[in-house]
Design a protein around this motif. Structure first.
Motif, short mmCIF file in Angstrom:
data_model
loop_
_atom_site.label_atom_id
_atom_site.label_comp_id
_atom_site.label_asym_id
_atom_site.label_seq_id
_atom_site.Cartn_x
_atom_site.Cartn_y
_atom_site.Cartn_z
N LYS A 101 56.53 7.49 66.07
CA LYS A 101 56.23 8.87 66.46
C LYS A 101 55.82 8.94 67.93
O LYS A 101 55.03 8.14 68.41
N GLY A 102 56.39 9.92 68.63
CA GLY A 102 56.09 10.09 70.04
C GLY A 102 56.94 9.23 70.96
O GLY A 102 56.91 9.42 72.17
N ARG A 103 57.66 8.27 70.39
CA ARG A 103 58.50 7.40 71.21
C ARG A 103 59.99 7.59 70.91
O ARG A 103 60.83 7.47 71.79
N PHE A 104 60.31 7.83 69.64
CA PHE A 104 61.70 7.99 69.21
C PHE A 104 61.98 9.45 68.90
O PHE A 104 61.11 10.17 68.40
N THR A 105 63.22 9.87 69.15
CA THR A 105 63.64 11.21 68.81
C THR A 105 65.00 11.15 68.14
O THR A 105 65.95 10.61 68.72
N ILE A 106 65.08 11.70 66.94
CA ILE A 106 66.36 11.77 66.24
C ILE A 106 66.94 13.16 66.44
O ILE A 106 66.21 14.16 66.48
N SER A 107 68.26 13.23 66.61
CA SER A 107 68.92 14.52 66.77
C SER A 107 70.32 14.41 66.18
O SER A 107 70.83 13.31 65.96
N ARG A 108 70.91 15.55 65.92
CA ARG A 108 72.27 15.54 65.40
C ARG A 108 73.07 16.63 66.08
O ARG A 108 72.57 17.74 66.32
N ASP A 109 74.33 16.30 66.39
CA ASP A 109 75.27 17.25 66.96
C ASP A 109 76.35 17.45 65.91
O ASP A 109 77.26 16.64 65.77
N ASN A 110 76.20 18.52 65.14
CA ASN A 110 77.12 18.73 64.02
C ASN A 110 78.56 18.94 64.50
O ASN A 110 79.50 18.56 63.82
N ALA A 111 78.73 19.50 65.68
CA ALA A 111 80.08 19.73 66.21
C ALA A 111 80.77 18.42 66.56
O ALA A 111 82.00 18.32 66.49
N LYS A 112 79.98 17.41 66.93
CA LYS A 112 80.55 16.11 67.29
C LYS A 112 80.44 15.10 66.16
O LYS A 112 80.78 13.93 66.35
N ASN A 113 79.92 15.54 65.02
CA ASN A 113 79.75 14.64 63.86
C ASN A 113 78.95 13.40 64.24
O ASN A 113 79.27 12.29 63.81
N THR A 114 77.93 13.60 65.03
CA THR A 114 77.18 12.48 65.58
C THR A 114 75.68 12.69 65.40
O THR A 114 75.18 13.80 65.58
N VAL A 115 75.01 11.59 65.09
CA VAL A 115 73.55 11.57 65.04
C VAL A 115 73.07 10.58 66.09
O VAL A 115 73.67 9.50 66.26
N TYR A 116 72.01 10.94 66.79
CA TYR A 116 71.49 10.09 67.85
C TYR A 116 70.06 9.64 67.53
O TYR A 116 69.33 10.32 66.80
#
Length: 114
Positions: free
Chosen positions: A63-78
């Motif tokens: 927590k506070g160091r990692f960030t998860i995100s998703r771009d549904n248009a690119k079918n990608t999770v970061y």
């Protein structure tokens, strides 16, 4: 159906990496997507998850160091990883989950060392 993870590498303590997980199908198929990691001799553990709507969960140690995100248009999770520590060293896996099944991607190695 495939999940392709990439972005791992060798980084010094305090450094940053961004992992990507690209799905061969729409990630709307997976209401929940997550990143897990496994260090040698340990169990695979949950790092972070994110829902289609963007609700995120993190294990306490990131927590506070990692960030998860998703771009549904690119079918990608970061997974953006900052302030990396040697204890973050592991093989990182992405996983997609729906009510019928779960799918794992292949792992990507993250090594944090000076």
């Amino acid at each position: 159906v495939q999940l392709q993870a990439s972005g791992g590498g060798l980084v010094q303590p305090g450094g940053s990496l961004r992992l990507s997980c690209v799905a061969s199908i729409s990630i709307f198929s997976f209401p929940d997507m997550g990143w897990y990691r496994q260090a040698p001799g340990t169990e695979r553990e949950l790092v972070a998850t994110i829902t289609t709507g963007g609700s995120a969960y993190y294990r306490e140690s990131v927590k506070g160091r990692f960030t998860i995100s998703r771009d549904n248009a690119k079918n990608t999770v970061y997974l953006a990883m900052n302030s990396l520590k040697p204890e973050d060293t592991a093989v990182y896996y992405c996983k997609g989950t729906n009510i019928n099944y779960s799918m794992w991607g292949q792992g990507t190695q993250v090594t944090v060392s000076s």
